[in-house]
Design a protein around this motif. Structure first.
Motif, PDB file in Angstrom:
ATOM      1  N   ARG A 188       0.848  -1.246   0.104  1.00 11.70           N
ATOM      2  CA  ARG A 188      -0.043  -0.164  -0.007  1.00 11.70           C
ATOM      3  C   ARG A 188       0.882   1.285  -0.163  1.00 11.70           C
ATOM      4  O   ARG A 188       1.750   1.219   0.663  1.00 11.70           O
ATOM      5  N   GLY A 189       0.626   2.271  -0.962  1.00 15.81           N
ATOM      6  CA  GLY A 189       1.200   3.410  -1.058  1.00 15.81           C
ATOM      7  C   GLY A 189       0.210   4.565  -1.371  1.00 15.81           C
ATOM      8  O   GLY A 189      -1.026   4.470  -1.551  1.00 15.81           O
ATOM      9  N   HIS A 190       0.818   5.705  -1.117  1.00 12.66           N
ATOM     10  CA  HIS A 190       0.083   6.881  -1.430  1.00 12.66           C
ATOM     11  C   HIS A 190       0.481   7.668  -2.543  1.00 12.66           C
ATOM     12  O   HIS A 190       0.657   8.853  -2.282  1.00 12.66           O
ATOM     13  N   HIS A 191       0.708   7.166  -3.584  1.00 14.52           N
ATOM     14  CA  HIS A 191       1.301   7.761  -5.042  1.00 14.52           C
ATOM     15  C   HIS A 191       0.228   8.430  -5.799  1.00 14.52           C
ATOM     16  O   HIS A 191      -0.675   7.592  -5.725  1.00 14.52           O
ATOM     17  N   GLY A 192       0.446   9.283  -6.401  1.00 12.23           N
ATOM     18  CA  GLY A 192      -0.508   9.644  -7.599  1.00 12.23           C
ATOM     19  C   GLY A 192      -0.554  11.360  -7.460  1.00 12.23           C
ATOM     20  O   GLY A 192      -0.121  11.922  -6.653  1.00 12.23           O
ATOM     21  N   VAL A 193      -1.227  11.667  -8.753  1.00 14.84           N
ATOM     22  CA  VAL A 193      -1.267  12.989  -8.767  1.00 14.84           C
ATOM     23  C   VAL A 193      -2.686  13.663  -8.070  1.00 14.84           C
ATOM     24  O   VAL A 193      -2.654  14.775  -7.577  1.00 14.84           O
ATOM     25  N   LEU A 194      -3.728  12.884  -7.990  1.00 14.23           N
ATOM     26  CA  LEU A 194      -4.934  13.336  -7.336  1.00 14.23           C
ATOM     27  C   LEU A 194      -4.857  13.231  -5.818  1.00 14.23           C
ATOM     28  O   LEU A 194      -4.350  12.679  -5.052  1.00 14.23           O
ATOM     29  N   PRO A 195      -5.397  14.176  -5.080  1.00  9.80           N
ATOM     30  CA  PRO A 195      -5.483  14.638  -3.762  1.00  9.80           C
ATOM     31  C   PRO A 195      -6.230  13.039  -3.199  1.00  9.80           C
ATOM     32  O   PRO A 195      -5.475  12.781  -2.111  1.00  9.80           O
ATOM     33  N   ALA A 196      -7.162  12.473  -3.669  1.00 18.28           N
ATOM     34  CA  ALA A 196      -7.707  11.385  -3.061  1.00 18.28           C
ATOM     35  C   ALA A 196      -6.605  10.153  -3.184  1.00 18.28           C
ATOM     36  O   ALA A 196      -6.640   9.462  -2.205  1.00 18.28           O
ATOM     37  N   GLU A 197      -5.882  10.062  -4.169  1.00 18.02           N
ATOM     38  CA  GLU A 197      -4.714   8.942  -4.228  1.00 18.02           C
ATOM     39  C   GLU A 197      -3.640   9.195  -3.022  1.00 18.02           C
ATOM     40  O   GLU A 197      -3.305   8.098  -2.292  1.00 18.02           O
ATOM     41  N   ARG A 198      -3.396  10.535  -2.683  1.00 15.04           N
ATOM     42  CA  ARG A 198      -2.355  10.845  -1.583  1.00 15.04           C
ATOM     43  C   ARG A 198      -3.098  10.435  -0.287  1.00 15.04           C
ATOM     44  O   ARG A 198      -2.410  10.103   0.576  1.00 15.04           O
ATOM     45  N   GLU A 199      -4.378  10.840  -0.238  1.00 11.58           N
ATOM     46  CA  GLU A 199      -5.046  10.704   1.146  1.00 11.58           C
ATOM     47  C   GLU A 199      -5.593   9.185   1.493  1.00 11.58           C
ATOM     48  O   GLU A 199      -5.006   8.764   2.525  1.00 11.58           O
ATOM     49  N   LEU A 200      -6.219   8.576   0.395  1.00 11.91           N
ATOM     50  CA  LEU A 200      -6.619   7.160   0.706  1.00 11.91           C
ATOM     51  C   LEU A 200      -5.548   6.078   0.619  1.00 11.91           C
ATOM     52  O   LEU A 200      -5.686   5.193   1.339  1.00 11.91           O
ATOM     53  N   GLY A 201      -4.700   6.372  -0.428  1.00 11.54           N
ATOM     54  CA  GLY A 201      -3.680   5.295  -0.708  1.00 11.54           C
ATOM     55  C   GLY A 201      -4.311   4.186  -1.655  1.00 11.54           C
ATOM     56  O   GLY A 201      -5.302   4.220  -1.828  1.00 11.54           O
ATOM     57  N   GLN A 202      -3.347   3.368  -2.227  1.00  4.38           N
ATOM     58  CA  GLN A 202      -4.040   2.106  -2.787  1.00  4.38           C
ATOM     59  C   GLN A 202      -2.864   0.970  -3.074  1.00  4.38           C
ATOM     60  O   GLN A 202      -1.787   1.658  -2.628  1.00  4.38           O
ATOM     61  N   GLU A 203      -3.227   0.109  -3.498  1.00  7.60           N
ATOM     62  CA  GLU A 203      -2.252  -1.195  -3.524  1.00  7.60           C
ATOM     63  C   GLU A 203      -1.387  -0.986  -4.742  1.00  7.60           C
ATOM     64  O   GLU A 203      -1.950  -0.499  -6.047  1.00  7.60           O
ATOM     65  N   PHE A 204      -0.251  -0.972  -4.502  1.00  9.13           N
ATOM     66  CA  PHE A 204       0.791  -1.164  -5.960  1.00  9.13           C
ATOM     67  C   PHE A 204       1.354  -2.509  -5.853  1.00  9.13           C
ATOM     68  O   PHE A 204       1.656  -3.159  -4.842  1.00  9.13           O
ATOM     69  N   VAL A 205       1.718  -2.852  -7.185  1.00  8.76           N
ATOM     70  CA  VAL A 205       2.204  -4.364  -7.408  1.00  8.76           C
ATOM     71  C   VAL A 205       3.430  -4.147  -7.989  1.00  8.76           C
ATOM     72  O   VAL A 205       3.584  -3.278  -9.080  1.00  8.76           O
ATOM     73  N   ASP A 244      -7.633  -3.814 -17.060  1.00  7.29           N
ATOM     74  CA  ASP A 244      -6.928  -4.934 -16.065  1.00  7.29           C
ATOM     75  C   ASP A 244      -5.635  -4.156 -15.583  1.00  7.29           C
ATOM     76  O   ASP A 244      -5.485  -4.792 -14.319  1.00  7.29           O
ATOM     77  N   ASP A 245      -5.038  -3.321 -15.835  1.00 12.23           N
ATOM     78  CA  ASP A 245      -3.848  -3.084 -15.329  1.00 12.23           C
ATOM     79  C   ASP A 245      -2.915  -1.985 -16.107  1.00 12.23           C
ATOM     80  O   ASP A 245      -3.249  -1.715 -17.212  1.00 12.23           O
ATOM     81  N   VAL A 246      -2.361  -1.056 -15.172  1.00 11.19           N
ATOM     82  CA  VAL A 246      -1.458   0.174 -15.714  1.00 11.19           C
ATOM     83  C   VAL A 246      -0.207  -0.181 -15.105  1.00 11.19           C
ATOM     84  O   VAL A 246       0.050  -0.469 -13.984  1.00 11.19           O
ATOM     85  N   ALA A 247       0.918  -0.207 -15.871  1.00  8.75           N
ATOM     86  CA  ALA A 247       2.205  -0.412 -15.235  1.00  8.75           C
ATOM     87  C   ALA A 247       3.338   0.407 -16.071  1.00  8.75           C
ATOM     88  O   ALA A 247       3.121   0.780 -17.312  1.00  8.75           O
ATOM     89  N   LYS A 259      -0.280  -0.394 -11.260  1.00  7.74           N
ATOM     90  CA  LYS A 259      -1.265   0.603 -10.211  1.00  7.74           C
ATOM     91  C   LYS A 259      -2.736  -0.023 -10.980  1.00  7.74           C
ATOM     92  O   LYS A 259      -3.158   0.665 -11.738  1.00  7.74           O
ATOM     93  N   PRO A 260      -3.114  -1.241 -10.353  1.00 12.37           N
ATOM     94  CA  PRO A 260      -4.358  -1.757 -10.811  1.00 12.37           C
ATOM     95  C   PRO A 260      -5.520  -1.016 -10.482  1.00 12.37           C
ATOM     96  O   PRO A 260      -6.612  -1.148 -11.087  1.00 12.37           O
ATOM     97  N   ALA A 261      -5.438   0.026  -9.442  1.00 11.57           N
ATOM     98  CA  ALA A 261      -6.756   0.782  -9.016  1.00 11.57           C
ATOM     99  C   ALA A 261      -6.515   2.129  -9.764  1.00 11.57           C
ATOM    100  O   ALA A 261      -6.892   3.087  -9.044  1.00 11.57           O
ATOM    101  N   ALA A 262      -5.758   2.352 -11.023  1.00  9.28           N
ATOM    102  CA  ALA A 262      -5.467   3.619 -11.354  1.00  9.28           C
ATOM    103  C   ALA A 262      -6.690   4.334 -11.640  1.00  9.28           C
ATOM    104  O   ALA A 262      -7.730   3.488 -11.784  1.00  9.28           O
ATOM    105  N   PRO A 263      -6.940   5.719 -11.355  1.00  8.80           N
ATOM    106  CA  PRO A 263      -8.145   6.382 -11.650  1.00  8.80           C
ATOM    107  C   PRO A 263      -8.349   6.685 -13.126  1.00  8.80           C
ATOM    108  O   PRO A 263      -8.391   7.891 -13.473  1.00  8.80           O
ATOM    109  N   ILE A 264      -8.938   5.510 -13.500  1.00  9.02           N
ATOM    110  CA  ILE A 264      -9.304   5.650 -14.960  1.00  9.02           C
ATOM    111  C   ILE A 264     -10.616   5.223 -15.359  1.00  9.02           C
ATOM    112  O   ILE A 264     -11.197   4.325 -14.446  1.00  9.02           O
TER     113      ILE A 264
END
Length: 133
Positions: free
Chosen positions: A23-40, A119-122, A109-114
């Motif tokens: 779990r990390g807090h990477h991303g351009v959007l504020p929600a990505e930074r606040e909530l975090g998401q799983e990275f593989v 399936d995946d963004v890498a 970044k399987p939960a990228a905000p698209i």
């Protein structure tokens, strides 16, 4: 390609770590930074494992457990906007052991905000050990 390693040459040994989930807090959007998401993370290290195999000594190779912990600490650590930046930090960590000739890292970044089904963004980066100056 750098002269550091020739993938068709005699030393094609590799250590591969696939599917490291952190779990990390990477991303351009504020929600990505606040909530975090799983990275593989997938990592491939090219090195000559002959000496380790001959001596049966873990200190003569790259300890994949320690590698996983180091990569996980980076993903869980300081946030960055881009997974490209994260991938570069991870590949730099993979190249720290002097035995490693080349490293390849993919950050998924399987939960990228698209707003579409995917399936995946890498991002994948491949780097050779820098030539000594």
């Amino acid at each position: 390609m750098s002269a550091a390693v020739d993938p068709t040459g005699p030393h094609q040994d590799r250590i591969t770590l696939r599917g490291l989930r952190v779990r990390g807090h990477h991303g351009v959007l504020p929600a990505e930074r606040e909530l975090g998401q799983e990275f593989v993370v997938d990592a491939v290290l090219w090195l000559d494992v002959t000496d380790a195999a001959r001596t049966d000594d873990v200190t003569r190779t790259v300890h994949y457990g320690e590698l996983a912990e180091a990569l996980a600490a980076i993903v869980a650590g300081e946030p960055v906007d881009l997974i490209e930046t994260l991938a570069h930090r991870l590949v730099d960590a993979c190249l720290r052991p002097p035995r490693v000739l080349r490293a390849e890292v993919s950050v998924h970044k399987p939960a990228a905000p698209i707003p579409l089904v995917f399936d995946d963004v890498a991002v994948t980066v491949v780097r050779d050990r820098p030539e000594p100056r």
